[in-house]
Design a protein around this motif. Structure first.
Motif, PDB file in Angstrom:
ATOM      1  N   VAL A  41       0.848  -1.203   0.000  1.00  0.00           N
ATOM      2  CA  VAL A  41       0.000   0.000   0.000  1.00  0.00           C
ATOM      3  C   VAL A  41       0.878   1.245   0.000  1.00  0.00           C
ATOM      4  CG1 VAL A  41      -1.716   1.291   1.321  1.00  0.00           C
ATOM      5  CG2 VAL A  41      -1.902  -1.185   1.131  1.00  0.00           C
ATOM      6  N   ARG A  42       1.934   1.242   0.818  1.00  0.00           N
ATOM      7  CA  ARG A  42       2.841   2.396   0.858  1.00  0.00           C
ATOM      8  C   ARG A  42       3.544   2.579  -0.486  1.00  0.00           C
ATOM      9  NH1 ARG A  42       3.559   0.305   6.087  1.00  0.00           N
ATOM     10  NH2 ARG A  42       5.400  -0.893   5.483  1.00  0.00           N
ATOM     11  N   HIS A  47       3.796   5.878  -5.421  1.00  0.00           N
ATOM     12  CA  HIS A  47       3.671   5.961  -6.877  1.00  0.00           C
ATOM     13  C   HIS A  47       2.582   6.969  -7.261  1.00  0.00           C
ATOM     14  CE1 HIS A  47       3.340   4.914 -11.044  1.00  0.00           C
ATOM     15  NE2 HIS A  47       2.056   4.668 -10.863  1.00  0.00           N
ATOM     16  N   LEU A  48       1.465   6.915  -6.576  1.00  0.00           N
ATOM     17  CA  LEU A  48       0.380   7.847  -6.890  1.00  0.00           C
ATOM     18  C   LEU A  48       0.775   9.290  -6.610  1.00  0.00           C
ATOM     19  CD1 LEU A  48      -2.726   5.851  -5.654  1.00  0.00           C
ATOM     20  CD2 LEU A  48      -2.015   6.283  -8.016  1.00  0.00           C
ATOM     21  N   LEU A  76      -2.136   6.990 -15.745  1.00  0.00           N
ATOM     22  CA  LEU A  76      -2.288   6.643 -14.332  1.00  0.00           C
ATOM     23  C   LEU A  76      -2.583   5.152 -14.147  1.00  0.00           C
ATOM     24  CD1 LEU A  76      -2.414   7.682 -11.416  1.00  0.00           C
ATOM     25  CD2 LEU A  76      -4.857   7.976 -11.756  1.00  0.00           C
ATOM     26  N   LEU A  77      -3.526   4.624 -14.918  1.00  0.00           N
ATOM     27  CA  LEU A  77      -3.910   3.227 -14.752  1.00  0.00           C
ATOM     28  C   LEU A  77      -2.812   2.255 -15.179  1.00  0.00           C
ATOM     29  CD1 LEU A  77      -7.641   3.337 -15.869  1.00  0.00           C
ATOM     30  CD2 LEU A  77      -6.718   3.191 -13.555  1.00  0.00           C
ATOM     31  N   VAL A  83       3.250  -1.006 -11.502  1.00  0.00           N
ATOM     32  CA  VAL A  83       3.839  -0.986 -10.158  1.00  0.00           C
ATOM     33  C   VAL A  83       3.228  -2.093  -9.303  1.00  0.00           C
ATOM     34  CG1 VAL A  83       3.991   0.356  -8.023  1.00  0.00           C
ATOM     35  CG2 VAL A  83       4.545   1.417 -10.198  1.00  0.00           C
ATOM     36  N   ALA A  84       1.935  -2.311  -9.421  1.00  0.00           N
ATOM     37  CA  ALA A  84       1.270  -3.337  -8.612  1.00  0.00           C
ATOM     38  C   ALA A  84       1.785  -4.741  -8.953  1.00  0.00           C
ATOM     39  CB  ALA A  84      -0.240  -3.271  -8.815  1.00  0.00           C
ATOM     40  N   ILE A  85       1.945  -5.036 -10.235  1.00  0.00           N
ATOM     41  CA  ILE A  85       2.373  -6.394 -10.584  1.00  0.00           C
ATOM     42  C   ILE A  85       3.867  -6.612 -10.386  1.00  0.00           C
ATOM     43  CG2 ILE A  85       0.478  -6.786 -12.180  1.00  0.00           C
ATOM     44  CD1 ILE A  85       2.439  -6.371 -14.477  1.00  0.00           C
ATOM     45  N   SER A  86       4.639  -5.540 -10.332  1.00  0.00           N
ATOM     46  CA  SER A  86       6.083  -5.696 -10.130  1.00  0.00           C
ATOM     47  C   SER A  86       6.521  -5.233  -8.742  1.00  0.00           C
ATOM     48  CB  SER A  86       6.847  -4.942 -11.215  1.00  0.00           C
ATOM     49  OG  SER A  86       6.549  -3.572 -11.155  1.00  0.00           O
ATOM     50  N   SER A  87       5.594  -5.164  -7.803  1.00  0.00           N
ATOM     51  CA  SER A  87       5.912  -4.641  -6.474  1.00  0.00           C
ATOM     52  C   SER A  87       6.975  -5.473  -5.762  1.00  0.00           C
ATOM     53  CB  SER A  87       4.649  -4.524  -5.618  1.00  0.00           C
ATOM     54  OG  SER A  87       4.059  -5.785  -5.443  1.00  0.00           O
TER      55      SER A  87
END
Length: 109
Positions: A41-42, A47-48, A76-77, A83-87
């Protein structure tokens, strides 16, 4: 809320969000940021914070209003999805950059 040991100031946090390495005195804070509960989440929140001004700048481009909105939304999407899939990879890279051990994967994961 109490501050963690080695909590960087605003300027260092901004540099950290952009991918720069923090000094050794912030190592405990980096360890907490990348290994404690909520690290994904952080990561997405940082990123946002970077992408929202970029998307606002994209809205200033010439063209129809709906096209500018769609371009900003696409940026943005797609970047947030990336970023979400490569976190996990981003976290490992950041831990390595700060000289911290990489946590073992959960069994069955």
């Amino acid at each position: 809320m109490t501050r963690l040991a080695g909590d960087p100031g605003l300027w260092r946090r901004a540099r950290y969000a952009l991918g720069f390495r923090l000094p050794a005195e912030n190592r405990d804070w980096v360890r907490h940021d990348l290994t404690d509960a909520g690290w994904r989440v952080r990561l997405l929140a940082r990123h946002l914070l970077i992408m929202i001004p970029v998307c606002a700048a994209l809205m200033l481009l010439p063209g129809e209003w709906w096209l500018r909105v769609m371009v900003a939304l696409l940026a943005l999407l797609t970047s947030t999805f990336t970023v979400a899939i490569s976190s996990d990879d981003l976290r490992r890279s950041r831990l390595r950059r700060h000289g911290l051990p990489i946590p073992n994967r959960r069994p069955g994961a």
